[in-house]
Design a protein around this motif. Structure first.
Motif, mmCIF file in Angstrom:
data_model
loop_
_atom_site.group_PDB
_atom_site.id
_atom_site.type_symbol
_atom_site.label_atom_id
_atom_site.label_comp_id
_atom_site.label_asym_id
_atom_site.label_seq_id
_atom_site.Cartn_x
_atom_site.Cartn_y
_atom_site.Cartn_z
ATOM 1 N N TYR A 17 1.742 -7.604 7.051
ATOM 2 C CA TYR A 17 0.634 -7.150 6.216
ATOM 3 C C TYR A 17 -0.729 -7.501 6.823
ATOM 4 O O TYR A 17 -1.748 -7.020 6.377
ATOM 5 C CB TYR A 17 0.787 -7.638 4.770
ATOM 6 C CG TYR A 17 0.482 -9.084 4.520
ATOM 7 C CD1 TYR A 17 -0.673 -9.468 3.856
ATOM 8 C CD2 TYR A 17 1.361 -10.078 4.932
ATOM 9 C CE1 TYR A 17 -0.947 -10.800 3.618
ATOM 10 C CE2 TYR A 17 1.091 -11.397 4.701
ATOM 11 C CZ TYR A 17 -0.061 -11.757 4.045
ATOM 12 O OH TYR A 17 -0.323 -13.082 3.818
ATOM 13 N N GLU A 250 8.011 -0.829 2.670
ATOM 14 C CA GLU A 250 7.168 0.377 2.653
ATOM 15 C C GLU A 250 5.704 0.040 2.466
ATOM 16 O O GLU A 250 4.828 0.689 3.018
ATOM 17 C CB GLU A 250 7.579 1.277 1.471
ATOM 18 C CG GLU A 250 8.724 2.190 1.768
ATOM 19 C CD GLU A 250 9.113 2.935 0.497
ATOM 20 O OE1 GLU A 250 8.219 3.373 -0.243
ATOM 21 O OE2 GLU A 250 10.328 3.034 0.255
ATOM 22 N N LYS A 251 5.442 -0.960 1.644
ATOM 23 C CA LYS A 251 4.051 -1.323 1.332
ATOM 24 C C LYS A 251 3.866 -2.813 1.589
ATOM 25 O O LYS A 251 3.898 -3.621 0.638
ATOM 26 C CB LYS A 251 3.733 -1.016 -0.139
ATOM 27 C CG LYS A 251 3.808 0.455 -0.483
ATOM 28 C CD LYS A 251 3.313 0.705 -1.890
ATOM 29 C CE LYS A 251 3.416 2.149 -2.262
ATOM 30 N NZ LYS A 251 2.705 3.062 -1.373
ATOM 31 N N VAL A 254 2.761 -6.013 -0.960
ATOM 32 C CA VAL A 254 2.798 -5.646 -2.383
ATOM 33 C C VAL A 254 3.178 -6.839 -3.285
ATOM 34 O O VAL A 254 2.661 -6.989 -4.391
ATOM 35 C CB VAL A 254 3.719 -4.418 -2.617
ATOM 36 C CG1 VAL A 254 5.176 -4.752 -2.407
ATOM 37 C CG2 VAL A 254 3.511 -3.847 -4.007
#
Ligand code: SF4
Ligand code: ZN
Ligand code: ZN
Length: 332
Positions: A17, A250-251, A254
Motif C-alpha cells: 500500500y 485488490e485494494k 483497505v
C-alpha cells in the motif's frame, strides 16, 4: 533482487500500500514507527505507566513484547510480561518455553500463572467438566487471569497482540451478527474501571499479520510457529479472513482505512449494557454478584476459585519485587 527504497540494500519486504521495498533494518524501523505512531495517535500509553503484556508464545505477542520493551525507554514506561500455562499438552509446554526465552532475551520480568495450579484442572479438563466448548472456557479463564494479574500489579494498561487482520475480521463478524456493542470494545484502547478492571490497548492496531510475523523473525524474538490444536479453521472468523484478504489484495490498505475510520467513530457504537459490579467472592469485575470465573469454578469444584487465584497471583507478583505503585489508579 529488489532493493530497499531507502538505502538500496537487499529488500526483505514489499509494502504494497506504500509501493516501496524495505531491507531488514528499515522494515524493523517501519513496524516500530507504526507502533510508535499508534501509541501516540490513540494515546495508549503515558509516561510512568506500567504495561502488562500477556504472551502466548505466538508471533503477535512476541512482536508486542519486543517493540514495547524497546519503546519503553523512549516513552518512559515499564513493561511486565505474563504467560498463562493452559495445560494444552505439548502446545502449552512449547508456548511456555518460547515465552520464557523471549522475556529473558529482552530482560522483561515475567509472571507465569498455571491454570492447573489455581483450579486443579487444565483448560481441556475444565471444558469437559463444564460441558462447554474448550475455546469458550479458555477465553473466559484467560480474560479473568489477565485482568487479575493487571489489577494486582497496579498496571495502567494491558497490551494485547491483536493485529490489523484480526481486528478487521472481529469487527466484520460483529457487524454481520449485529453485535454492535462488541465493536465498541474493538478500538485501539478501552478504559479502565477503577479497582475492577484494567483497560486494554492494541499497539498492533495498524500492523498487518504478515508484518508482525516478519518483525518477530527479523528481531530474532523466540516464538512458537505452531498454533493451538483447538483452533477451528472452519470458523466464521477464518472464512471472513479469506474474503477480507482478497479484498485487501485488490485494494491495498483497505483494512487500515477501515480500522482508522472505526477508531474515529468508536464512541458512536452502543456500549454493552451490562451493569458493572464487584464479584462477592473475588472482588473483581462482574455483571452480577458473581463473576463468570467464580461461577464456572464453583460449578466444577464446588468452590468459587477467584479468591484462591488472587492469593496465587499476589504471591507471584510479590516475588518479582517490583517498585510499589501507590499512585496507580487501578488498585482497589
Ligand atoms: Fe484457547 Fe487454543 Fe481455543 Fe485459543 S484456540 S482459545 S488458546 S483453546
Ligand atoms: Zn534499507
Ligand atoms: Zn469472582
Amino acid at each position: 533482487m529488489a532493493k530497499c527504497s531507502i538505502c538500496g540494500g537487499p529488500a526483505v519486504a514489499y509494502i504494497r500500500y506504500q509501493r516501496r521495498y524495505l531491507c531488514d533494518r528499515h522494515f524493523v524501523e517501519y513496524v516500530e514507527s507504526k507502533i510508535r505512531r499508534a501509541i501516540s495517535r490513540y494515546k495508549m500509553i503515558r509516561q510512568g505507566y506500567r504495561v502488562l503484556v500477556p504472551v502466548s508464545g505466538g508471533k503477535d505477542s512476541a512482536t508486542v513484547l519486543t517493540a514495547l520493551s524497546k519503546l519503553s525507554r523512549e516513552f518512559g514506561f515499564e513493561v511486565v510480561a505474563l504467560h498463562i500455562d493452559l495445560g494444552i499438552g505439548d502446545y502449552s509446554v512449547k508456548s511456555k518455553e518460547a515465552s520464557i526465552k523471549a522475556a529473558n532475551k529482552l530482560g522483561v520480568p515475567l509472571i507465569v500463572v498455571s491454570v492447573k495450579e489455581i483450579t486443579g484442572y487444565t483448560i481441556p479438563e475444565l471444558a469437559r467438566k463444564a460441558r462447554r466448548p474448550v475455546c469458550s472456557v479458555c477465553g473466559l479463564v484467560k480474560r479473568y487471569i489477565i485482568n487479575l494479574v493487571a489489577v494486582e500489579l497496579g498496571a495502567d494498561a494491558v497490551a494485547l497482540g491483536h493485529n490489523a487482520d484480526d481486528l478487521a475480521v472481529y469487527s466484520m463478524k460483529s457487524f454481520i451478527t449485529q453485535d454492535l456493542s462488541n465493536i465498541s470494545k474493538l478500538g485501539p484502547k478501552t478504559e479502565s474501571i477503577k479497582g475492577l478492571a484494567v483497560g486494554r490497548i492494541r499497539p498492533l492496531y495498524e500492523v498487518y499479520e504478515k508484518e508482525s510475523y516478519l518483525y518477530a523473525l527479523l528481531t530474532e524474538t523466540p516464538f512458537l510457529h505452531e498454533e493451538c490444536p483447538n483452533v477451528d479453521f472452519s470458523s466464521m472468523e477464518n472464512r471472513l479472513k479469506v474474503h477480507i484478504n482478497s479484498l485487501e489484495e485488490e485494494k491495498p490498505g483497505v483494512k487500515i482505512t477501515m480500522l482508522r475510520n472505526m477508531a474515529k467513530r468508536i464512541r458512536d457504537y452502543p456500549k454493552p449494557q451490562l451493569p458493572i459490579s464487584r464479584c462477592r467472592h473475588c472482588g473483581l469485575l462482574s455483571s452480577g454478584d458473581e463473576c463468570s470465573f467464580c461461577r464456572l469454578t464453583k460449578r466444577i469444584t464446588g468452590q468459587p476459585l477467584g479468591p484462591r487465584a488472587r492469593e496465587v497471583v499476589r504471591s507471584l507478583v510479590a516475588s518479582l519485587q517490583l517498585a510499589p505503585r501507590q499512585d496507580s489508579a487501578y488498585k482497589s
